[in-house]
Write a protein that holds these residues in place. Structure first.
Motif, PDB file in Angstrom:
ATOM      1  N   GLU A   1      17.894 -76.711 -49.545  1.00 53.64           N
ATOM      2  CA  GLU A   1      16.852 -75.690 -49.405  1.00 53.64           C
ATOM      3  C   GLU A   1      16.156 -75.803 -48.054  1.00 53.64           C
ATOM      4  OE1 GLU A   1      12.667 -74.306 -51.529  1.00 53.64           O
ATOM      5  OE2 GLU A   1      14.017 -75.702 -52.554  1.00 53.64           O
ATOM      6  N   ALA A   2      15.858 -77.032 -47.636  1.00 56.93           N
ATOM      7  CA  ALA A   2      15.200 -77.245 -46.342  1.00 56.93           C
ATOM      8  C   ALA A   2      16.069 -76.740 -45.204  1.00 56.93           C
ATOM      9  CB  ALA A   2      14.890 -78.728 -46.159  1.00 56.93           C
ATOM     10  N   GLN A   3      17.357 -76.981 -45.295  1.00 54.29           N
ATOM     11  CA  GLN A   3      18.252 -76.549 -44.226  1.00 54.29           C
ATOM     12  C   GLN A   3      18.272 -75.026 -44.109  1.00 54.29           C
ATOM     13  OE1 GLN A   3      19.492 -78.893 -42.222  1.00 54.29           O
ATOM     14  NE2 GLN A   3      20.093 -77.211 -40.876  1.00 54.29           N
ATOM     15  N   ARG A   4      18.170 -74.351 -45.251  1.00 56.08           N
ATOM     16  CA  ARG A   4      18.135 -72.886 -45.208  1.00 56.08           C
ATOM     17  C   ARG A   4      16.852 -72.380 -44.549  1.00 56.08           C
ATOM     18  NH1 ARG A   4      20.337 -73.418 -50.509  1.00 56.08           N
ATOM     19  NH2 ARG A   4      18.269 -73.080 -51.437  1.00 56.08           N
ATOM     20  N   LEU A   5      15.767 -73.160 -44.655  1.00 54.49           N
ATOM     21  CA  LEU A   5      14.489 -72.759 -44.065  1.00 54.49           C
ATOM     22  C   LEU A   5      14.393 -73.055 -42.576  1.00 54.49           C
ATOM     23  CD1 LEU A   5      12.095 -74.047 -46.882  1.00 54.49           C
ATOM     24  CD2 LEU A   5      12.554 -71.656 -46.310  1.00 54.49           C
ATOM     25  N   CYS A   6      15.364 -73.795 -42.079  1.00 55.66           N
ATOM     26  CA  CYS A   6      15.301 -74.280 -40.699  1.00 55.66           C
ATOM     27  C   CYS A   6      15.145 -73.144 -39.693  1.00 55.66           C
ATOM     28  CB  CYS A   6      16.562 -75.084 -40.399  1.00 55.66           C
ATOM     29  SG  CYS A   6      16.430 -76.154 -38.965  1.00 55.66           S
ATOM     30  N   ASN A   7      15.687 -71.973 -40.025  1.00 56.30           N
ATOM     31  CA  ASN A   7      15.651 -70.876 -39.054  1.00 56.30           C
ATOM     32  C   ASN A   7      14.274 -70.248 -38.899  1.00 56.30           C
ATOM     33  OD1 ASN A   7      15.486 -69.512 -41.450  1.00 56.30           O
ATOM     34  ND2 ASN A   7      17.323 -68.259 -41.162  1.00 56.30           N
ATOM     35  N   VAL A   8      13.279 -70.644 -39.733  1.00 53.01           N
ATOM     36  CA  VAL A   8      11.928 -70.114 -39.532  1.00 53.01           C
ATOM     37  C   VAL A   8      11.233 -70.803 -38.356  1.00 53.01           C
ATOM     38  CG1 VAL A   8      11.746 -69.642 -42.001  1.00 53.01           C
ATOM     39  CG2 VAL A   8      10.661 -71.694 -41.075  1.00 53.01           C
ATOM     40  N   ILE A   9      11.776 -71.954 -37.939  1.00 46.43           N
ATOM     41  CA  ILE A   9      11.202 -72.682 -36.807  1.00 46.43           C
ATOM     42  C   ILE A   9      11.864 -72.186 -35.533  1.00 46.43           C
ATOM     43  CG2 ILE A   9      10.786 -74.944 -35.785  1.00 46.43           C
ATOM     44  CD1 ILE A   9      11.193 -76.163 -38.576  1.00 46.43           C
TER      45      ILE A   9
END
Length: 297
Positions: free
Chosen positions: A19-27
């Motif tokens: 899940e964290a890896q999927r969120l990485c693109n918000v940074i």
């Protein structure tokens, strides 16, 4: 953007690595129009810096709306002069890493930066390395009651090695604090923590413990802490404009039996205090309490 080894370790232990890896693109490394629009009205920021002894400090910055100014898509300028007794200015002379949290208490919005600072007497310029919005969880609403930049009383600073009784009462009544952390390669970070009064417990005059609730699962703060346990905490007296800054050592605790002591806790942090800095009349803004976050455990 990618996560460092500490962040990955915590994400893995928490079972949220994918899940964290999927969120990485918000940074991102650029300030998007939505962030520029947000900054245009903001008056409150928290800075994370490192002193010459490698201690971490969380510092309060305030100003008129838009005091955090966007110069271009990778540069901001903080048009606020830190209080002389606050370590922020001095810290940036020896280590130019800075983390910045710009937070809108009224609308429960927050924007995080980290980068490299260039400091002078009038402002701080920051070359952005990372920028991203956070979720509104655990932010208690507060409304600016007054802005008294011209009539602020002279700040008074008090340094000590342990918490006195009034410090302990302040902390146990707090519903909000800010935490600063630092990774030697990825830089400084400033983050928000909130809950019902009492969610931070004073174990003794040198030690606190507080819970970590379900969040965005990226674990920037906790990833930093398991690599570098030095951290800084900031408590704000929103009504009176005083601040309480603590620097010390943080230990992340996953023990299930201890977690049961705190409703909703998924981890705990024990914080051993090395130094306390109280600044009275630190802030030119007074806030009025609105309501607690609906997701507080």
């Amino acid at each position: 953007m990618s996560f460092h080894s500490g962040e990955i370790a915590v994400q893995t232990q928490a079972g949220v690595r994918e899940e964290a890896q999927r969120l990485c693109n918000v940074i991102t490394s650029t300030i998007k129009p939505s962030a520029q629009e947000f900054l245009h009205t903001q008056q409150l920021a928290i800075a994370s810096t490192v002193d010459s002894k490698s201690r971490i400090w969380a510092s309060l910055l305030t100003g008129k709306p838009g005091f955090v100014e966007v110069l271009n898509t990778q540069t901001i300028q903080i048009n606020a002069t830190p209080i002389q007794t606050d370590p922020l200015h001095h810290n940036l002379q020896t280590n130019n890493d800075i983390g910045l949290l710009v937070i809108d208490l009224e609308n429960r919005k927050r924007l995080r930066f980290n980068g490299k600072a260039e400091v002078n007497q009038e402002n701080i310029k920051v070359q952005i390395q990372q920028v991203f919005f956070n979720c509104p969880k655990y932010i208690q609403t507060r409304y600016i009651k007054k802005y008294v930049a011209d009539s602020l009383e002279n700040p008074e600073a008090f340094t000590r090695d342990t918490l006195i009784d009034t410090d302990q009462l302040w902390i146990t009544q707090a519903d909000t604090f800010f935490i600063a952390s630092y990774h030697p390669e990825s830089g400084a970070d400033a983050s928000h923590r909130g809950g019902f009064p009492g969610f931070v417990q004073v174990l003794n005059s040198n030690k606190l413990v507080f819970p970590d609730y379900s969040g965005n699962n990226m674990f920037q703060t906790f990833g930093n802490l398991i690599v570098n346990p030095n951290a800084g905490l900031l408590f704000i007296d929103f009504a009176q404009g005083h601040t309480l800054q603590l620097t010390g050592i943080a230990q992340v605790i996953w023990d299930a039996d201890r977690l049961n002591e705190f409703a909703g806790a998924q981890r705990l942090v024990e914080f051993d205090i090395e130094q306390v800095l109280e600044i009275r009349n630190a802030c030119s803004i007074s806030w009025q309490f609105g309501e607690y976050s609906p997701v507080n455990p």
